[in-house]
Write a protein that holds these residues in place. Sequence first.
Motif, PDB file in Angstrom:
ATOM      1  N   ILE A  59      46.069  11.925  42.518  1.00  0.00           N
ATOM      2  CA  ILE A  59      47.409  11.609  43.021  1.00  0.00           C
ATOM      3  C   ILE A  59      47.346  10.369  43.908  1.00  0.00           C
ATOM      4  CG2 ILE A  59      49.266  12.398  44.547  1.00  0.00           C
ATOM      5  CD1 ILE A  59      48.938  15.132  43.496  1.00  0.00           C
ATOM      6  N   LEU A  60      46.333  10.303  44.738  1.00  0.00           N
ATOM      7  CA  LEU A  60      46.194   9.147  45.623  1.00  0.00           C
ATOM      8  C   LEU A  60      46.021   7.863  44.823  1.00  0.00           C
ATOM      9  CD1 LEU A  60      43.934  10.556  48.466  1.00  0.00           C
ATOM     10  CD2 LEU A  60      46.252   9.662  48.711  1.00  0.00           C
ATOM     11  N   ALA A  61      45.192   7.923  43.797  1.00  0.00           N
ATOM     12  CA  ALA A  61      44.940   6.708  43.031  1.00  0.00           C
ATOM     13  C   ALA A  61      46.191   6.258  42.280  1.00  0.00           C
ATOM     14  CB  ALA A  61      43.788   6.928  42.053  1.00  0.00           C
ATOM     15  N   VAL A  62      46.891   7.199  41.656  1.00  0.00           N
ATOM     16  CA  VAL A  62      48.101   6.805  40.930  1.00  0.00           C
ATOM     17  C   VAL A  62      49.182   6.378  41.920  1.00  0.00           C
ATOM     18  CG1 VAL A  62      49.852   7.470  39.260  1.00  0.00           C
ATOM     19  CG2 VAL A  62      47.528   8.257  38.974  1.00  0.00           C
ATOM     20  N   SER A  63      49.278   7.080  43.063  1.00  0.00           N
ATOM     21  CA  SER A  63      50.245   6.626  44.066  1.00  0.00           C
ATOM     22  C   SER A  63      49.839   5.258  44.588  1.00  0.00           C
ATOM     23  CB  SER A  63      50.336   7.579  45.255  1.00  0.00           C
ATOM     24  OG  SER A  63      50.392   8.894  44.845  1.00  0.00           O
ATOM     25  N   GLY A  64      48.542   5.042  44.733  1.00  0.00           N
ATOM     26  CA  GLY A  64      48.068   3.730  45.183  1.00  0.00           C
ATOM     27  C   GLY A  64      48.498   2.650  44.217  1.00  0.00           C
ATOM     28  N   GLY A 100      35.137   2.478  44.208  1.00  0.00           N
ATOM     29  CA  GLY A 100      35.872   1.409  44.870  1.00  0.00           C
ATOM     30  C   GLY A 100      37.141   1.835  45.563  1.00  0.00           C
ATOM     31  N   ILE A 101      37.944   2.643  44.891  1.00  0.00           N
ATOM     32  CA  ILE A 101      39.278   2.789  45.472  1.00  0.00           C
ATOM     33  C   ILE A 101      39.594   4.130  46.096  1.00  0.00           C
ATOM     34  CG2 ILE A 101      40.281   1.028  44.015  1.00  0.00           C
ATOM     35  CD1 ILE A 101      41.515   3.151  42.372  1.00  0.00           C
ATOM     36  N   GLU A 102      38.919   5.169  45.649  1.00  0.00           N
ATOM     37  CA  GLU A 102      39.323   6.485  46.111  1.00  0.00           C
ATOM     38  C   GLU A 102      39.316   6.571  47.637  1.00  0.00           C
ATOM     39  OE1 GLU A 102      37.619   9.613  43.576  1.00  0.00           O
ATOM     40  OE2 GLU A 102      37.934  10.967  45.275  1.00  0.00           O
ATOM     41  N   LYS A 103      38.256   6.046  48.224  1.00  0.00           N
ATOM     42  CA  LYS A 103      38.087   6.189  49.677  1.00  0.00           C
ATOM     43  C   LYS A 103      39.120   5.410  50.468  1.00  0.00           C
ATOM     44  CE  LYS A 103      33.207   6.469  49.254  1.00  0.00           C
ATOM     45  NZ  LYS A 103      32.656   5.267  48.664  1.00  0.00           N
ATOM     46  N   SER A 104      39.346   4.168  50.058  1.00  0.00           N
ATOM     47  CA  SER A 104      40.251   3.357  50.877  1.00  0.00           C
ATOM     48  C   SER A 104      41.695   3.871  50.807  1.00  0.00           C
ATOM     49  CB  SER A 104      40.165   1.889  50.485  1.00  0.00           C
ATOM     50  OG  SER A 104      40.082   1.754  49.108  1.00  0.00           O
ATOM     51  N   ILE A 105      42.113   4.325  49.618  1.00  0.00           N
ATOM     52  CA  ILE A 105      43.502   4.777  49.503  1.00  0.00           C
ATOM     53  C   ILE A 105      43.761   5.984  50.392  1.00  0.00           C
ATOM     54  CG2 ILE A 105      45.237   5.674  47.917  1.00  0.00           C
ATOM     55  CD1 ILE A 105      43.851   4.165  45.699  1.00  0.00           C
ATOM     56  N   ARG A 106      42.768   6.838  50.511  1.00  0.00           N
ATOM     57  CA  ARG A 106      42.868   8.044  51.312  1.00  0.00           C
ATOM     58  C   ARG A 106      43.280   7.736  52.763  1.00  0.00           C
ATOM     59  NH1 ARG A 106      40.251  13.247  50.381  1.00  0.00           N
ATOM     60  NH2 ARG A 106      39.552  12.725  48.305  1.00  0.00           N
ATOM     61  N   ILE A 107      42.842   6.607  53.256  1.00  0.00           N
ATOM     62  CA  ILE A 107      43.173   6.240  54.641  1.00  0.00           C
ATOM     63  C   ILE A 107      44.430   5.382  54.699  1.00  0.00           C
ATOM     64  CG2 ILE A 107      42.292   5.097  56.721  1.00  0.00           C
ATOM     65  CD1 ILE A 107      39.476   5.428  55.361  1.00  0.00           C
ATOM     66  N   LEU A 108      44.518   4.426  53.758  1.00  0.00           N
ATOM     67  CA  LEU A 108      45.580   3.427  53.866  1.00  0.00           C
ATOM     68  C   LEU A 108      46.969   3.976  53.569  1.00  0.00           C
ATOM     69  CD1 LEU A 108      43.601   0.525  52.226  1.00  0.00           C
ATOM     70  CD2 LEU A 108      44.203   0.772  54.629  1.00  0.00           C
ATOM     71  N   MET A 109      47.059   4.864  52.574  1.00  0.00           N
ATOM     72  CA  MET A 109      48.381   5.379  52.207  1.00  0.00           C
ATOM     73  C   MET A 109      49.056   6.119  53.357  1.00  0.00           C
ATOM     74  SD  MET A 109      49.784   4.876  49.252  1.00  0.00           S
ATOM     75  CE  MET A 109      50.475   6.303  48.474  1.00  0.00           C
TER      76      MET A 109
END
Length: 453
Positions: A19-24, A175-184
Amino acid sequence: MSEQNQSIHGQWSSRLAFILAVSGSAVGLGNIWKFPYITGVNGGGAFVLVYLVCILAIGLPILMSEIMLGRLGHKNPIATMKILGKRESGTTKWSVIGILGVFTGSLILSYYSVVAGWAMNYVLLSVQGSLASVDSDSAGQLFGGMVSNPINVFFWHSLFMLLTVFIVAKGLISGIEKSIRILMPLLIFLLLVLLVFSVINGEALAALRFLFSFNLDALTGDGFLVALGHAFFTLSLGMGAVMAYGAYLPKNFSLSKTAGAIVFFDTAIALVAGIVIFSVVFANDLDPTQGPGLIFQTLPIAFSSLPLTSVVAFLFFILLVAAAWTSSISLIEPGVAWLIEDFGFSRKTSTYALGGLIWLLGLLSVFSFNHLADFTFWQGTWFDNFDFLTANLLLPFGGLLITVFAGYILSPSISEEEIDLGGKLGYRIWLFLSRYIAPAGIIIIFLDGLGVL
Ligand code: TRP
């Protein structure tokens, strides 16, 4: 189909990660930059209503279809459509959805990166203190000065493309899973702070009236087309981005809940951004129809009346860049996955080659605000044309093919198992929307927008 476990794809660690990745991917410049400005240009309320109807009646079922097809094919969108098309109808021609998608995604990224570059430039301006106290005049000059300087825009566009290919070249999941978790969550928090501010200091009521007074007379056929196109753009639909991500989704995750959550987040963020921006617009007598510069000229004014102006501005534009970044990754990933899986290039080579091409194409948009500003055809500058062609024509067309495939070609016994929308009735609703409402809606709006009706 035999389970293709030799796929180079990994899997998402959890439903939340997916969900985070698609929302990202979904939440990006589309929500915060584009939605407010096209709403302004198209007169407000009626446009928003059509957009919301398109999201629910066309976007949501197609979002579910894209996730479903991605998960069924378990490959890049081109290979996925080739495999599914062959199995379901004996032809590999459906891979055109994926090929068109790679093309569309590349075109979008070429100008998306330019706007993301503006946002990066504003990060620097906030650090330099240039956003510390702006009024409507100086905000306009600041934006005008920025885009009219070709070297400047060139620089930031190049930097943003580098950022994008850097993370994609490293490989998607790590690459992306971690950063989106914080940034969103941070982005959502900051938007809520701005919402509180706009209710206290701005003309929030006027903004609500503008956004939700459903006066259909104000809307032209062109407006319908833009609203439809934006439903696709904002949900990242119609080019295989979600399909590519769906390929990493484990079988046991609920597809409809996932799609519902994504649509909810994405729409809520756009609406909140709209309320914030139009509150400032009406409180400062700004022009709601001014176009692509809208947020760059309104938000600094809002920040100026907040404590810690430069810090808030800095945070906001950093988060906007981050949101754009997680979106841009999904614009290039289908093409990269295709080069890797079907041509055997390494991830690095594929990313840098495709990224380089897109960067080059982006120069036409870089110069659309300066050297080539007077070079206009069809919808306007190169920038305007790329935007119109991709968002309003190519994405809905891709979506049309996807929904036709999911609704008519894919055997119902498969889709019924995948679309877990709460029993038979839920599935019937999805099938009805996919077979009739979405295709008819797209075709009618196309004909109307292009002046045929
Ligand atoms: N949805 C993103 C936004 O709103 C843009 C985007 C990312 C996109 N990936 C996409 C649009 C794929 C269309 C297709 O900013």
